[in-house]
Design a protein around this motif. Sequence first.
Motif, PDB file in Angstrom:
ATOM      1  N   GLY A 142       1.918   3.092   4.379  1.00 27.86           N
ATOM      2  CA  GLY A 142       0.954   2.195   3.760  1.00 27.86           C
ATOM      3  C   GLY A 142      -0.466   2.395   4.210  1.00 27.86           C
ATOM      4  O   GLY A 142      -1.377   1.771   3.664  1.00 27.86           O
ATOM      5  N   ASN A 154       0.802  -1.218   0.000  1.00 29.91           N
ATOM      6  CA  ASN A 154       0.000   0.000   0.000  1.00 29.91           C
ATOM      7  C   ASN A 154       0.835   1.267   0.000  1.00 29.91           C
ATOM      8  O   ASN A 154       0.290   2.363   0.127  1.00 29.91           O
ATOM      9  CB  ASN A 154      -0.941   0.009   1.207  1.00 29.91           C
ATOM     10  CG  ASN A 154      -1.998  -1.063   1.116  1.00 29.91           C
ATOM     11  OD1 ASN A 154      -2.497  -1.356   0.028  1.00 29.91           O
ATOM     12  ND2 ASN A 154      -2.338  -1.677   2.233  1.00 29.91           N
ATOM     13  N   SER A 179      -6.198   0.759   6.341  1.00 28.72           N
ATOM     14  CA  SER A 179      -5.615   0.213   5.112  1.00 28.72           C
ATOM     15  C   SER A 179      -6.577   0.247   3.941  1.00 28.72           C
ATOM     16  O   SER A 179      -6.164   0.078   2.794  1.00 28.72           O
ATOM     17  CB  SER A 179      -5.156  -1.240   5.339  1.00 28.72           C
ATOM     18  OG  SER A 179      -6.274  -2.040   5.704  1.00 28.72           O
ATOM     19  N   ASP A 180      -7.859   0.473   4.186  1.00 31.96           N
ATOM     20  CA  ASP A 180      -8.872   0.387   3.134  1.00 31.96           C
ATOM     21  C   ASP A 180      -9.499   1.760   2.918  1.00 31.96           C
ATOM     22  O   ASP A 180     -10.650   1.998   3.253  1.00 31.96           O
ATOM     23  CB  ASP A 180      -9.934  -0.653   3.516  1.00 31.96           C
ATOM     24  CG  ASP A 180     -10.919  -0.884   2.375  1.00 31.96           C
ATOM     25  OD1 ASP A 180     -10.582  -0.559   1.225  1.00 31.96           O
ATOM     26  OD2 ASP A 180     -12.025  -1.398   2.636  1.00 31.96           O
TER      27      ASP A 180
END
Length: 293
Positions: free
Chosen positions: A275, A157, A287-288
């Motif tokens: 990330g 990421n 993370s999303d």
Amino acid sequence: MMHCITSLLVIIFTLTKSSLAVQCNTNPCILGAGFSPPAYQCLQVPDNFNDVICTCPDGQSEINTPCRVCNKVNCGPNGVCIEKSFYESLFYACGCTNGSSIYIHPGPCPDANPTTPAPGICFNGGVYNTAAGICICQAGFSGPYCEISPGQTNCQNVVCANGGVCNSVATIENGVDQQCSCLDGFSGSNCELVGVSGRCTPDLCQNGGICEEKNNGVTSYAFCRCPSGIAGQCCQTPYFSCPAPGIFADSTNCKYGRYFQCAGLNLSTLSCPRGLRYNFMKMRCDSDVSCPI
């Protein structure tokens, strides 16, 4: 004879269990059209092969049934939920009315009574915190459901701009770090700074930008590090100032995990761990999270 009966029962149980299993390859989450990965996903429950988790981009989830953001949104008695990524971290908007006109509102209409989200599902030993509405993950795991293991988070990421390449580098402080290796003429933690050939000059960096030099053999480049809310090779473009106290998106540097904090009218830049990006729905680094293109 008893052994044969036992074997037959095991076979019948196995066939029955398989017939009841829900698997992602049958598309139980009805993914497709506007409901596609990575925003919407189907996750096979790792410790129970009979179930799947259907996820929504706002962090909600359902078991064995499609997850839709608008199913959990209360726009109000006269509001209509519209499911689309209208804003950087908000995956719906409400069509509201003030009696004389209809308008789009980022969130429930002013006359709505918010509903309490359903408890979440956390993998890898994570525990759902009802008060915060998030999964508390075991050490090393991340993601809205603690579904990302330590080995998956290395460089997947991390965005390295301008042809830069991410590498995992061992460090004394935290064991491993993700660093971007930049091409000549680029610098910064994400290779986002574009250099000017030559040396720093007094008038190169505008709007309070700070000039720094890098030498590669006989070649020199000057880079401008810009103050918060200023962009451009020479910091020539102001693009954000504090409208009010609070946390705000940095549309230019979101992909690098950066966001703004306004203390009064004093603007500063904050950064998520490598990330990760700031999720304004959950008020945390996640993370999303999608960013403006």
